[in-house]
Design a protein around this motif. Structure first.
Motif, PDB file in Angstrom:
ATOM      1  N   THR A  42      -3.788  65.825  19.621  1.00 42.66           N
ATOM      2  CA  THR A  42      -3.302  66.240  20.929  1.00 42.66           C
ATOM      3  C   THR A  42      -1.784  66.391  20.929  1.00 42.66           C
ATOM      4  N   THR A  43      -1.294  67.178  21.835  1.00 37.21           N
ATOM      5  CA  THR A  43       0.145  67.226  22.080  1.00 37.21           C
ATOM      6  C   THR A  43       0.473  66.072  23.023  1.00 37.21           C
ATOM      7  N   ALA A  44       1.722  65.679  23.073  1.00 42.07           N
ATOM      8  CA  ALA A  44       2.128  64.583  23.953  1.00 42.07           C
ATOM      9  C   ALA A  44       1.837  64.887  25.426  1.00 42.07           C
ATOM     10  N   PRO A  45       2.172  66.082  25.931  1.00 39.60           N
ATOM     11  CA  PRO A  45       1.874  66.376  27.336  1.00 39.60           C
ATOM     12  C   PRO A  45       0.375  66.387  27.637  1.00 39.60           C
ATOM     13  N   ALA A  46      -0.428  66.925  26.714  1.00 40.92           N
ATOM     14  CA  ALA A  46      -1.868  67.019  26.950  1.00 40.92           C
ATOM     15  C   ALA A  46      -2.532  65.647  26.947  1.00 40.92           C
ATOM     16  N   LEU A  47      -1.965  64.700  26.207  1.00 41.75           N
ATOM     17  CA  LEU A  47      -2.539  63.354  26.148  1.00 41.75           C
ATOM     18  C   LEU A  47      -2.611  62.730  27.545  1.00 41.75           C
ATOM     19  N   GLU A  48      -1.626  63.030  28.374  1.00 39.70           N
ATOM     20  CA  GLU A  48      -1.598  62.489  29.729  1.00 39.70           C
ATOM     21  C   GLU A  48      -2.797  62.970  30.558  1.00 39.70           C
ATOM     22  N   ASN A  49      -3.359  64.127  30.198  1.00 42.42           N
ATOM     23  CA  ASN A  49      -4.483  64.685  30.958  1.00 42.42           C
ATOM     24  C   ASN A  49      -5.830  64.084  30.581  1.00 42.42           C
ATOM     25  N   VAL A  50      -5.892  63.383  29.444  1.00 40.78           N
ATOM     26  CA  VAL A  50      -7.181  62.854  28.978  1.00 40.78           C
ATOM     27  C   VAL A  50      -7.148  61.362  28.669  1.00 40.78           C
ATOM     28  N   ALA A  51      -5.973  60.759  28.675  1.00 43.02           N
ATOM     29  CA  ALA A  51      -5.841  59.361  28.246  1.00 43.02           C
ATOM     30  C   ALA A  51      -6.715  58.413  29.050  1.00 43.02           C
ATOM     31  N   ASP A  52      -6.860  58.642  30.354  1.00 49.59           N
ATOM     32  CA  ASP A  52      -7.644  57.733  31.187  1.00 49.59           C
ATOM     33  C   ASP A  52      -9.135  57.778  30.859  1.00 49.59           C
ATOM     34  N   ALA A  53      -9.570  58.827  30.152  1.00 49.44           N
ATOM     35  CA  ALA A  53     -10.981  58.952  29.784  1.00 49.44           C
ATOM     36  C   ALA A  53     -11.320  58.182  28.507  1.00 49.44           C
TER      37      ALA A  53
END
Length: 252
Positions: A42-53
């Motif tokens: 993942t890219t760093a920004p995209a990680l924020e969109n899926v980390a909670d899952a």
């Protein structure tokens, strides 16, 4: 006579890892405890969109650039900066599904629908309208893949994709379990609304263009059509599935 080589190839394909990509698909897979994930990029920004899952998963994401992800995936893959390498989901037989189903939900049976985009879109609609499962045949149907999973937008993680050897035999099994096998046919006299269906419906859809095969149609308890304008001959099979499911849910 069965083809041992064909069976071997299918077994190999079912166990082969593939890349699943895109925020919706990745989030759904991360949230699915039955999904075996081998690698997470993942890219760093995209990680924020899926980390909670991620939940309790012990996965260490590899932070790389969007360009590096594009090099790993198939050309043209719209990954939105995130991808996971996964194994196909464990297979569930129709018998197992029926034995463990806790609630009556409509089922979808696909008669030689071969386009993985269509099957994926049908899975997405099945998840949206809380269908129980999507049933395909081992031949003349796509198996789980990156394209199918992406088109399902996470639906494949929610609704079981069940593979059967013989569609007609599966229909007979469902009838014995109290399901009403309803075929969607543009030439049918009765509309799906007039049929007043309930959740104990097994909706049978044919391939786009060809429609239901004759023998499949004959094994249905009833043929119905969608009440569409005469200006259009038919709808895409995935659109037809969504509308039909809505009609069933509304009528229940």
């Amino acid at each position: 006579m069965s083809n041992p080589k064909r069976k071997s190839e299918l077994s190999e394909n079912r166990g082969r890892a593939y890349w699943l990509y895109g925020v919706h698909a990745v989030r759904a897979a991360l949230s699915n405890p039955h999904r075996n994930i081998r690698r997470f990029i993942t890219t760093a920004p995209a990680l924020e969109n899926v980390a909670d899952a991620l939940g309790v998963r012990k996965l260490t994401p590899e932070i790389i650039s969007s360009q590096e992800i594009s090099k790993i995936l198939a050309e043209g893959a719209v990954h939105q900066g995130v991808a996971i390498e996964v194994l196909p989901l464990p297979e569930l037989s129709l018998e197992e599904y029926l034995a463990q189903a806790k609630a009556q939900k409509p089922l979808l049976l696909l008669d030689q629908v071969t386009d993985p985009h269509n099957v994926g879109a049908i899975l997405r609609s099945a998840a949206a309208f809380e269908a129980g499962a999507v049933i395909v045949t081992r031949d003349h149907a796509p198996q789980e893949s990156a394209v199918l999973a992406k088109a399902s937008s996470g639906g494949i993680e929610i609704v079981p994709l069940i593979t059967v050897t013989n569609l007609s035999q599966s229909m007979e099994m469902l009838k014995k379990q109290g399901y009403w096998c309803i075929g969607l046919d543009g030439e049918a006299k009765q509309t799906i609304v007039q049929a007043k269906l309930n959740n104990k419906t097994a909706l049978v859809l044919g391939a786009e263009g060809k429609g239901l095969r004759r023998l499949t149609g004959e094994r249905c308890d009833l043929l119905v059509r969608l009440p569409i304008s005469s200006a259009m001959e038919s709808l895409n099979v995935s659109n037809a599935a969504a509308i039909a499911l809505y009609a069933i849910v509304q009528g229940s």
